[in-house]
Each structure stands twice: as structure tokens, then as C-alpha cells.
Design an enzyme around this catalytic site. Structure first.
Site, PDB file in Angstrom:
ATOM      1  N   PHE A  65      14.152  -2.134  -6.824  1.00  0.00           N
ATOM      2  CA  PHE A  65      15.384  -2.101  -6.020  1.00  0.00           C
ATOM      3  C   PHE A  65      16.475  -3.018  -6.547  1.00  0.00           C
ATOM      4  CE2 PHE A  65      13.602  -5.967  -4.112  1.00  0.00           C
ATOM      5  CZ  PHE A  65      14.740  -6.733  -3.940  1.00  0.00           C
ATOM      6  N   LYS A  89      12.137   8.006 -11.007  1.00  0.00           N
ATOM      7  CA  LYS A  89      12.020   7.774  -9.559  1.00  0.00           C
ATOM      8  C   LYS A  89      12.795   6.517  -9.195  1.00  0.00           C
ATOM      9  CE  LYS A  89       9.354   5.571  -6.813  1.00  0.00           C
ATOM     10  NZ  LYS A  89      10.379   5.121  -5.834  1.00  0.00           N
ATOM     11  N   GLU A  99      13.259   3.561  -3.394  1.00  0.00           N
ATOM     12  CA  GLU A  99      13.609   4.170  -2.097  1.00  0.00           C
ATOM     13  C   GLU A  99      14.539   3.260  -1.299  1.00  0.00           C
ATOM     14  OE1 GLU A  99      10.761   3.064  -3.124  1.00  0.00           O
ATOM     15  OE2 GLU A  99       9.644   1.973  -1.589  1.00  0.00           O
ATOM     16  N   CYS A 137      14.726 -10.801 -11.833  1.00  0.00           N
ATOM     17  CA  CYS A 137      13.468 -11.199 -12.471  1.00  0.00           C
ATOM     18  C   CYS A 137      13.722 -12.300 -13.487  1.00  0.00           C
ATOM     19  CB  CYS A 137      12.803 -10.013 -13.135  1.00  0.00           C
ATOM     20  SG  CYS A 137      13.749  -9.395 -14.530  1.00  0.00           S
ATOM     21  N   GLU A 155       6.283 -15.883  -6.670  1.00  0.00           N
ATOM     22  CA  GLU A 155       7.630 -15.301  -6.745  1.00  0.00           C
ATOM     23  C   GLU A 155       8.173 -15.118  -5.322  1.00  0.00           C
ATOM     24  OE1 GLU A 155       8.144 -11.187  -8.133  1.00  0.00           O
ATOM     25  OE2 GLU A 155       9.881 -11.880  -9.275  1.00  0.00           O
TER      26      GLU A 155
HETATM   27  P1  NAD Z   1       7.974  -2.842  -6.122  1.00  0.00           P
HETATM   28  O1  NAD Z   1       6.801  -3.107  -7.002  1.00  0.00           O
HETATM   29  O2  NAD Z   1       7.795  -2.964  -4.665  1.00  0.00           O
HETATM   30  O3  NAD Z   1       8.537  -1.345  -6.366  1.00  0.00           O
HETATM   31  C1  NAD Z   1       8.913  -0.916  -7.653  1.00  0.00           C
HETATM   32  C2  NAD Z   1       8.790   0.598  -7.717  1.00  0.00           C
HETATM   33  O4  NAD Z   1       7.419   0.962  -7.559  1.00  0.00           O
HETATM   34  C3  NAD Z   1       9.554   1.320  -6.601  1.00  0.00           C
HETATM   35  O5  NAD Z   1      10.151   2.471  -7.149  1.00  0.00           O
HETATM   36  C4  NAD Z   1       8.465   1.661  -5.592  1.00  0.00           C
HETATM   37  O6  NAD Z   1       8.743   2.840  -4.868  1.00  0.00           O
HETATM   38  C5  NAD Z   1       7.234   1.858  -6.459  1.00  0.00           C
HETATM   39  N1  NAD Z   1       5.980   1.460  -5.818  1.00  0.00           N
HETATM   40  C6  NAD Z   1       5.804   0.581  -4.801  1.00  0.00           C
HETATM   41  N2  NAD Z   1       4.491   0.449  -4.521  1.00  0.00           N
HETATM   42  C7  NAD Z   1       3.828   1.248  -5.370  1.00  0.00           C
HETATM   43  C8  NAD Z   1       2.434   1.548  -5.576  1.00  0.00           C
HETATM   44  N3  NAD Z   1       1.479   0.984  -4.851  1.00  0.00           N
HETATM   45  N4  NAD Z   1       2.111   2.419  -6.562  1.00  0.00           N
HETATM   46  C9  NAD Z   1       3.058   2.993  -7.316  1.00  0.00           C
HETATM   47  N5  NAD Z   1       4.375   2.744  -7.168  1.00  0.00           N
HETATM   48  C10 NAD Z   1       4.770   1.891  -6.210  1.00  0.00           C
HETATM   49  O7  NAD Z   1       9.150  -3.803  -6.647  1.00  0.00           O
HETATM   50  P2  NAD Z   1      10.573  -4.055  -5.967  1.00  0.00           P
HETATM   51  O8  NAD Z   1      10.380  -4.909  -4.766  1.00  0.00           O
HETATM   52  O9  NAD Z   1      11.321  -2.794  -5.859  1.00  0.00           O
HETATM   53  O10 NAD Z   1      11.293  -4.914  -7.120  1.00  0.00           O
HETATM   54  C11 NAD Z   1      11.244  -6.311  -7.205  1.00  0.00           C
HETATM   55  C12 NAD Z   1      10.236  -6.744  -8.246  1.00  0.00           C
HETATM   56  O11 NAD Z   1      10.578  -6.201  -9.520  1.00  0.00           O
HETATM   57  C13 NAD Z   1      10.191  -8.266  -8.430  1.00  0.00           C
HETATM   58  O12 NAD Z   1       8.856  -8.665  -8.552  1.00  0.00           O
HETATM   59  C14 NAD Z   1      10.925  -8.463  -9.750  1.00  0.00           C
HETATM   60  O13 NAD Z   1      10.582  -9.643 -10.447  1.00  0.00           O
HETATM   61  C15 NAD Z   1      10.507  -7.246 -10.486  1.00  0.00           C
HETATM   62  N6  NAD Z   1      11.402  -6.952 -11.595  1.00  0.00           N
HETATM   63  C16 NAD Z   1      10.940  -7.217 -12.841  1.00  0.00           C
HETATM   64  C17 NAD Z   1      11.752  -6.998 -13.933  1.00  0.00           C
HETATM   65  C18 NAD Z   1      11.256  -7.321 -15.311  1.00  0.00           C
HETATM   66  O14 NAD Z   1      11.936  -6.996 -16.265  1.00  0.00           O
HETATM   67  N7  NAD Z   1      10.097  -7.930 -15.482  1.00  0.00           N
HETATM   68  C19 NAD Z   1      13.044  -6.494 -13.745  1.00  0.00           C
HETATM   69  C20 NAD Z   1      13.486  -6.216 -12.453  1.00  0.00           C
HETATM   70  C21 NAD Z   1      12.644  -6.455 -11.372  1.00  0.00           C
END
Ligand code: NAD
Length: 497
Positions: A159, A183, A186, A291, A387
């Protein structure tokens, strides 16, 4: 139920918006409300797409692949050139959409669109940088190495950057000749719907890029789909690891970027004015939802003057959507999580030097936590290790450079680390010993700009060990084909002939 102000989002499949479909003809598709973090008002609804929607999108991508991959890379890059111009033209509108659905301030939102555009710029230069290589390895025999696309690839995004993170994968993947099903998160699904329209306007053929909205079940079906040849994921480490494991079981190429806990170290000789400004920007920018945000500051010795400046600069920050102001966080769950870490640290003896919790009460609507600075005494505080993903800075005084490095090295993540110092030797010492993929010297958000690749180490990255942009992206989104050729019958043939 669905109004113009609260539209019902549709998927983008084969170059047009289509309603999500349920698996069973009789069941209704479920929709989740999407709220604006500024006021918690519903701005639209996102469908929980079904496996039937995924199948439809993958079929469209698969059908588009032969013609798209058969084009020359120059031809594909020409589409990126037009897309680049359209991004410039619509940057302001896209930034407004990011502000609305994500909660960034306008300047941060615009910067995120422009940073995404930078990867488009890299993609349109690919004809210049991916020629492959050729050598006469034996008399009359040449070997050449070329790159071929994989086929249909999937991209799953988080997100926190509704445009920028999708742009880490999409431009390079498709310019290399792949087709894609993406994808969106959401929580922020609207901006990408505008992006796909711009891609179509730029001349991208139908089916090359498709969007399927939804949650985990969409991701699982994408991973399991036999026609999906590779998966990129960006999100929390827990899910990144699950995605990576699921792909490995299927022997599928995967790059899954996870969460982070980035450390900054201030040496006693750091420039206090520059360091304090940089530290505050790093932990509070984008409301700490980056991140690459640095969230732990290890001061070598107690550095009161530096702490005082960090406190006064943090206290001057105001809530809002204009440049320099701090926006809300994504949702109520995030507010609760951030507040819990602050409460727990306080209960274990930490001093809350700047307290962002009152912002939650002073806003009647929306999801607000203000910049918070915690001075820790207990090294076990969860806020120092986990985090938080909010505008919270943890400060801990350490006795020596060795202790700072021990703490940084022991954290399970490895996205970024930064040293603040006026000494090249000190900088060199830390950079060689940090356990992080992206290091900064006097820079708190050490994001490599194109053409340099983006990617961390340890639990910040799972899967096949490429980085996500730059030449890492080229490597991930292509297979190498080696061709050995002989046309002229050889005299004096050797064992290699
Ligand atoms: P999230 O893991 O909750 O969701 C990421 C994506 O995965 C979404 O599209 C979500 O719908 C999907 N998803 C959620 N649960 C899932 C599951 N059990 N199985 C498969 N798909 C699933 O992450 P978020 O809250 O949207 O984003 C924030 C996180 O992203 C933070 O931890 C941040 O550090 C990380 N991030 C990392 C980087 C990087 O380059 N390392 C960059 C941006 C964000």
C-alpha cells in the site's frame, strides 16, 4: 450503493475495464470499502476478485505474449517513451490520487510519481544496455548470449507507494518482452487504474498489462497458475517469505521484498545541523511508511545537542497535506499498532521526548499519529527491534562503534543503514560492516536512483537473489539463451569443434 464519488472499481483485463466475477454464477462479488486516511471517508469500493478473474487476466496476458515478445525491444521501448511523456502530463493528477487514497502530502506524492517515472526512463533505455554478448570462442565458432522474456509475470504490490512500487517492475518487465498481471494493494487500488489507461494511450497492446484487484486469494492463485512464470512481491516480511516458499515449491522464479528496520549511527564528529534535519526527514517523511525510513538512531555516546535539535525539528512538524506537513497513516489498525509500541516503550522506562499520540485525539476523523521520538534505556524494547511503519524514531545511546555495529548486525532485516560522520575513514569502517543492502553516508533515505538497482538483504528480501530495478530487474525478467554457431567447415578441427 455505488455512487460517482464512491465508485466501484473494476479489473483491467485485455485493455478494458471489466467487472469482477464470482466463481459461482449465483454468488455476488464481495467489495471492500476504500477510505481516505485524511478523514476515514469511503472513496470507493474494491472487488475481491475470484480465481475466475485471475484465470481471465492470465489468459489475456498469455494471448498477448507471442505478438508483444516478437516485437523488437526498440519498438517496445518506444511505447515506454510515449508513456513517459504521459506520466509527465498527468503527474499532478496522479499525485492528487495518491494523496487521496494513501494520505501522503502532495510533495511526497508527486515525488513518488516522478521516482516511478525514473524506472520508465531506465526501461526506455534498455535497447542501449541489453545487447548481450558475442565471441568467437574457437576458430569459426561463435557463442552468443541473448535475453529472452519469460512469458506472463505477476507483480504483487504493497500500500505504501501506489504508483512507485508498481513502476519498479512493470516498465522493465514489459520492455523485456513479458506480459503482466498486477495486483494492486486493496488499500490503495485507484491510482493504478489511471496508469493502465495511460499505458493504453501510449500504444500498449491490449492484454500486455492487466490488473486484478483483491487480496491474498488472488495472490495465491496467481502464484499457482501454471502460465505465470515468475512472481515479484513487495510487502511485509512474513508474507514475502510465504510467497517465496510457495513459488519455490513450484520451482517458480520469485523475488519477494519484505519489511525493514533501518539503523542510523551518529558518530561524535557528525555535522549536527545536517544530521538532525536528515534524521527527522527520514523517520517522519511519508509518515514513516517507507521501507527505507530509518527508525533507529544509535548515538555513539550521549549526544545531547543532536537530540535537542531532533526534538525541536520534530516538534515543529504540523499535520496536513501540504509540502513539509505530515500526513496520516493508512488505517486505524496502523494507528493502534503504532500507539501500542509507544505505550509499551514508555511503560518499560523509555522517555517519550516528542509524543505523537495527541494527534490521534485532536483529529476527529482520519488516521493520525504525529512524529514521535523515544529515548530508550531498555535495549529489549520492541520498538527498537520490530517494524512499526509509522513516524516513530527510537534513539539509543551506545558506548562504541563496535556496539552500534553489533546492534545493527543483529537485526533480522537488511534494507538500509546509514552512518553520519565527517570522517571518510569512519564512514568506510561502517559501510564495510553494516548488514544491509543499501547504505548511506550522511543520507537517511539511501534509495539508489536508476540505473542502480534497489534491494535489501536478510529478511528484507527473499527469493532469487536479484535486485528489483536497474540491471537486477533485467536479470529477473529475462532468461539467458546461449547459442553456439558454426557455418564454415573447419580445417584442423580440435576437440572443441
Ligand atoms: P502486506 O504484506 O500486508 O501486503 C502486500 C501485498 O500482499 C498486498 O497486495 C496484499 O493484498 C497481499 N497480501 C497480504 N497478505 C497476503 C497473504 N497472506 N498472501 C498473499 N498475499 C498477501 O504489506 P503492506 O502492509 O501492504 O505494505 C507494507 C510493507 O511493505 C512494510 O513491511 C514495508 O516495509 C514493505 N515494503 C517493502 C519494500 C521493500 O523494498 N523491501 C518496499 C515497500 C514496502
Amino acid at each position: 450503493m455505488f455512487t460517482q464519488d464512491q465508485p466501484r472499481l473494476r479489473n483491467w483485463i485485455n485493455g478494458e475495464f471489466v467487472d469482477a466475477a464470482s466463481n459461482a454464477q449465483t454468488a455476488d462479488v464481495e467489495y471492500l470499502p476504500v477510505t481516505s486516511p485524511y478523514n476515514a471517508k469511503v472513496i470507493g469500493y474494491v472487488p475481491l476478485s475470484s480465481t475466475a478473474d485471475v484465470d481471465r487476466a492470465v489468459a489475456a496476458a498469455n494471448a498477448a505474449f507471442p505478438a508483444w515478445s516478437a516485437r523488437t525491444i526498440k519498438d517496445r521501448a518506444a511505447v515506454m517513451l510515449r508513456f513517459h511523456a504521459l506520466l509527465s502530463k498527468h503527474a499532478d493528477q496522479l499525485a492528487d490520487m495518491v494523496v487521496l487514497e494513501h494520505g501522503k502530502n502532495k510533495a511526497e506524492a508527486l515525488a513518488s510519481v516522478l521516482k516511478g517515472q525514473e524506472t520508465v526512463e531506465y526501461a526506455l533505455s534498455l535497447p542501449q544496455v541489453v545487447q548481450g554478448k558475442m565471441l568467437e570462442v574457437s576458430r569459426g565458432i561463435t557463442c552468443c548470449d541473448t535475453r529472452v522474456p519469460l512469458g506472463v509475470v505477476a507483480s504483487v504490490v504493497p500500500f505504501n507507494f501506489p504508483v512507485m512500487v508498481p513502476m519498479w517492475t512493470l516498465p522493465i518487465a514489459i520492455t523485456m518482452g513479458n506480459t503482466m498481471v498486477l495486483k494492486p494493494s486493496e488499500k490503495v487500488p485507484f491510482t493504478m487504474s489511471k496508469i493502465v489507461e495511460l499505458l493504453k494511450e501510449a500504444g500498449l497492446p491490449d492484454g500486455v498489462v492487466n490488473l486484478v484487484n483483491g487480496t491474498a486469494s488472488v495472490v495465491h492463485h496467481l502464484i499457482d497458475h501454471p502460465e505465470v512464470k515468475a512472481v515479484t512481491f513487495v510487502g511485509t516480511s512474513h508474507v514475502a517469505e510465504l510467497v517465496s516458499q510457495r513459488c519455490h515449491q513450484l520451482n517458480k522464479r520469485v523475488l519477494a521484498l519484505g519489511g525493514a528496520k533501518n539503523h542510523m549511527v551518529s558518530a561524535p564528529d557528525c555535522n549536527i545541523e545536517m544530521t538532525s534535519t536528515d534524521v527527522v526527514n527520514s523517520y517522519s517523511g511519508c509518515s514513516g511508511q517507507r521501507c527505507m525510513a530509518a527508525t533507529v538512531l544509535l548515538t555513539i555516546g550521549h549526544q545531547q545537542e543532536l537530540i535537542d535539535k531532533i526534538v525541536s525539528k520534530s516538534e515543529s512538524l504540523r499535520p496536513g497535506s501540504k509540502a513539509g506537513e505530515v500526513g496520516p497513516v493508512i488505517d486505524q489498525a496502523s494507528v493502534d499498532k503504532i500507539t501500542r509500541y509507544i505505550n509499551e516503550a514508555e511503560a518499560s522506562g523509555a522517555r517519550i521526548l516528542v509524543d505523537g499520540r495527541p494527534w490521534t485525539q485532536s483529529h476527529q476523523e482520519g488516521y493520525w499519529v504525529g512524529p514521535t521520538v523515544i529515548l530508550h534505556t531498555n535495549k529489549q524494547d520492541a520498538a527498537l527491534h520490530e517494524e512499526i511503519f509509522g513516524p516513530v524514531l527510537s534513539i539509543l545511546a551506545v558506548e562504541s562503534a563496535d556496539e552500534a555495529l553489533r546492534i545493527e548486525n543483529a537485526n533480522p532485516y537488511g534494507n538500509a543503514a546509514c552512518i553520519y560522520t565527517s570522517s571518510g575513514a569512519t564512514a568506510d569502517h561502517f559501510i564495510k560492516r553494516f548488514s544491509a543492502g543499501m547504505c548511506g553516508v550522511n543520507i537517511g533515505v539511501a534509495v539508489p536512483r536508476e540505473p542502480f538497482s534497489f534491494g535489501g538483504w536478510n529478511k528484507s528480501r527473499f527469493g532469487n537473489h536479484c535486485d528489483i530495478t536497474g540491471d537486477g530487474g533485467v536479470e529477473f525478467f529475462s532468461l539467458r539463451r546461449k547459442v553456439t554457431t558454426k557455418w564454415v567447415p573447419q580445417e584442423n578441427a580440435s576437440w572443441m569443434s
